[in-house]
Write a protein that holds these residues in place. Structure first.
Motif, PDB file in Angstrom:
ATOM      1  N   UNK A 177     -38.405  -5.621 -10.901  1.00  0.00           N
ATOM      2  CA  UNK A 177     -38.885  -6.696 -11.767  1.00  0.00           C
ATOM      3  C   UNK A 177     -38.799  -6.314 -13.239  1.00  0.00           C
ATOM      4  N   UNK A 178     -38.788  -7.323 -14.094  1.00  0.00           N
ATOM      5  CA  UNK A 178     -38.717  -7.091 -15.535  1.00  0.00           C
ATOM      6  C   UNK A 178     -39.893  -6.269 -16.056  1.00  0.00           C
ATOM      7  N   UNK A 179     -41.028  -6.358 -15.382  1.00  0.00           N
ATOM      8  CA  UNK A 179     -42.195  -5.580 -15.798  1.00  0.00           C
ATOM      9  C   UNK A 179     -42.123  -4.127 -15.331  1.00  0.00           C
ATOM     10  N   UNK A 180     -41.017  -3.760 -14.706  1.00  0.00           N
ATOM     11  CA  UNK A 180     -40.808  -2.389 -14.250  1.00  0.00           C
ATOM     12  C   UNK A 180     -41.345  -2.076 -12.873  1.00  0.00           C
ATOM     13  N   UNK A 181     -41.996  -3.056 -12.234  1.00  0.00           N
ATOM     14  CA  UNK A 181     -42.563  -2.811 -10.911  1.00  0.00           C
ATOM     15  C   UNK A 181     -41.483  -2.770  -9.837  1.00  0.00           C
ATOM     16  N   UNK A 182     -41.793  -2.014  -8.792  1.00  0.00           N
ATOM     17  CA  UNK A 182     -40.933  -1.971  -7.619  1.00  0.00           C
ATOM     18  C   UNK A 182     -41.200  -3.205  -6.760  1.00  0.00           C
ATOM     19  N   UNK A 183     -40.262  -3.463  -5.859  1.00  0.00           N
ATOM     20  CA  UNK A 183     -40.413  -4.572  -4.912  1.00  0.00           C
ATOM     21  C   UNK A 183     -40.065  -4.084  -3.521  1.00  0.00           C
ATOM     22  N   UNK A 184     -40.530  -4.811  -2.537  1.00  0.00           N
ATOM     23  CA  UNK A 184     -40.049  -4.650  -1.169  1.00  0.00           C
ATOM     24  C   UNK A 184     -39.183  -5.851  -0.863  1.00  0.00           C
ATOM     25  N   UNK A 185     -38.020  -5.617  -0.248  1.00  0.00           N
ATOM     26  CA  UNK A 185     -37.245  -6.718   0.316  1.00  0.00           C
ATOM     27  C   UNK A 185     -37.730  -6.885   1.742  1.00  0.00           C
ATOM     28  N   UNK A 186     -38.132  -8.111   2.074  1.00  0.00           N
ATOM     29  CA  UNK A 186     -38.619  -8.432   3.408  1.00  0.00           C
ATOM     30  C   UNK A 186     -37.593  -9.310   4.109  1.00  0.00           C
ATOM     31  N   UNK A 206     -44.269  -4.490  -4.648  1.00  0.00           N
ATOM     32  CA  UNK A 206     -44.642  -3.509  -3.627  1.00  0.00           C
ATOM     33  C   UNK A 206     -46.158  -3.384  -3.452  1.00  0.00           C
ATOM     34  N   UNK A 207     -46.925  -3.742  -4.503  1.00  0.00           N
ATOM     35  CA  UNK A 207     -48.376  -3.600  -4.419  1.00  0.00           C
ATOM     36  C   UNK A 207     -49.102  -4.939  -4.249  1.00  0.00           C
ATOM     37  N   UNK A 208     -48.361  -6.003  -3.938  1.00  0.00           N
ATOM     38  CA  UNK A 208     -48.972  -7.308  -3.712  1.00  0.00           C
ATOM     39  C   UNK A 208     -49.390  -7.387  -2.240  1.00  0.00           C
ATOM     40  N   UNK A 209     -50.550  -6.814  -1.952  1.00  0.00           N
ATOM     41  CA  UNK A 209     -50.987  -6.706  -0.556  1.00  0.00           C
ATOM     42  C   UNK A 209     -51.200  -8.075   0.094  1.00  0.00           C
ATOM     43  N   UNK A 268     -49.142  -9.053   3.382  1.00  0.00           N
ATOM     44  CA  UNK A 268     -49.901  -9.418   4.582  1.00  0.00           C
ATOM     45  C   UNK A 268     -49.482 -10.788   5.102  1.00  0.00           C
ATOM     46  N   UNK A 269     -49.330 -11.753   4.189  1.00  0.00           N
ATOM     47  CA  UNK A 269     -48.902 -13.095   4.582  1.00  0.00           C
ATOM     48  C   UNK A 269     -47.543 -13.050   5.282  1.00  0.00           C
ATOM     49  N   UNK A 270     -46.553 -12.447   4.627  1.00  0.00           N
ATOM     50  CA  UNK A 270     -45.204 -12.446   5.195  1.00  0.00           C
ATOM     51  C   UNK A 270     -45.133 -11.649   6.492  1.00  0.00           C
ATOM     52  N   UNK A 271     -45.834 -10.540   6.559  1.00  0.00           N
ATOM     53  CA  UNK A 271     -45.810  -9.751   7.787  1.00  0.00           C
ATOM     54  C   UNK A 271     -46.479 -10.512   8.931  1.00  0.00           C
ATOM     55  N   UNK A 272     -47.484 -11.333   8.619  1.00  0.00           N
ATOM     56  CA  UNK A 272     -48.118 -12.146   9.667  1.00  0.00           C
ATOM     57  C   UNK A 272     -47.160 -13.221  10.190  1.00  0.00           C
TER      58      UNK A 272
END
Length: 199
Positions: A141-150, A117-120, A124-128
């Protein structure tokens, strides 16, 4: 500046290079069986980027394509990685575009992926490229981070209506159909002499 050469995955000999690149650049660890799952079933959906003067790839995309819930032909971008020193040169977007073009030839209707979720930079790449954020996946993720499904919705191919040999009925995915409408059903008259159900 080196010219970048893009090649489709050609076999197991490239696997150590792919693993090294992905493990160095992505936070999520994968075992060798995960790579083989994708690369052995969908080798045509994996591309590598090589500098013209090197035999080591600097970018890779690994994908799959299959029917999702027997409803839609879905592509999935499992891994996309570009070495830090080779970023900002259009390598990632070229890798994604190439794999989506191959997916289109196989009738893909949508392409999905997850990213932190915080990989700007990734967002940005995928939204472009036309992807939209479908939902947030908490502690994905295993590290506990959230994700966005695109998701990238692929419109149906245009049909040349002047050429009868190419007229194929289009099956529109559910998301392109009009929303369901509620239809009022009039009440039937009640007759007390009718038998009553025991249920």
């Amino acid at each position: 500046m080196d010219t970048i050469i893009y090649r489709q995955y050609s076999g197991e000999s490239e696997l150590p290079h792919i693993m090294a690149l992905v493990q160095h650049e992505l936070s999520e660890p994968y075992v060798i069986y995960t790579y083989r799952y994708f690369l052995q079933q969908w080798p045509h959906l994996a591309f590598l980027a090589y500098p013209s003067q090197s035999s080591d790839p600097v970018g890779v995309v690994v994908c799959k394509q299959s029917m999702h819930r027997d409803v839609s032909n879905r592509g999935y971008i499992a891994m996309l990685s570009v070495h830090k020193s080779w970023r900002k040169r259009g390598i990632a977007s070229t890798l994604v575009r190439r794999t989506i073009e191959v997916m289109k030839k196989h009738g893909v209707e949508e392409v999905v992926l997850e990213t932190e979720y915080d990989n700007s930079a990734a967002l940005s790449l995928y939204e472009s490229l036309g992807f939209i954020r479908e939902k947030r996946l908490y502690r994905f993720y295993l590290n506990g981070k959230d994700a966005f499904r695109l998701v990238l919705v692929i419109p149906p191919p245009e049909v040349d209506e002047d050429d009868d040999s190419k007229l194929v009925p289009k099956r529109l995915p559910i998301r392109f159909m009009a929303p369901a409408r509620t239809i009022a059903i009039p009440a039937l008259p009640y007759n007390s002499d009718d038998e009553v159900s025991s249920r």
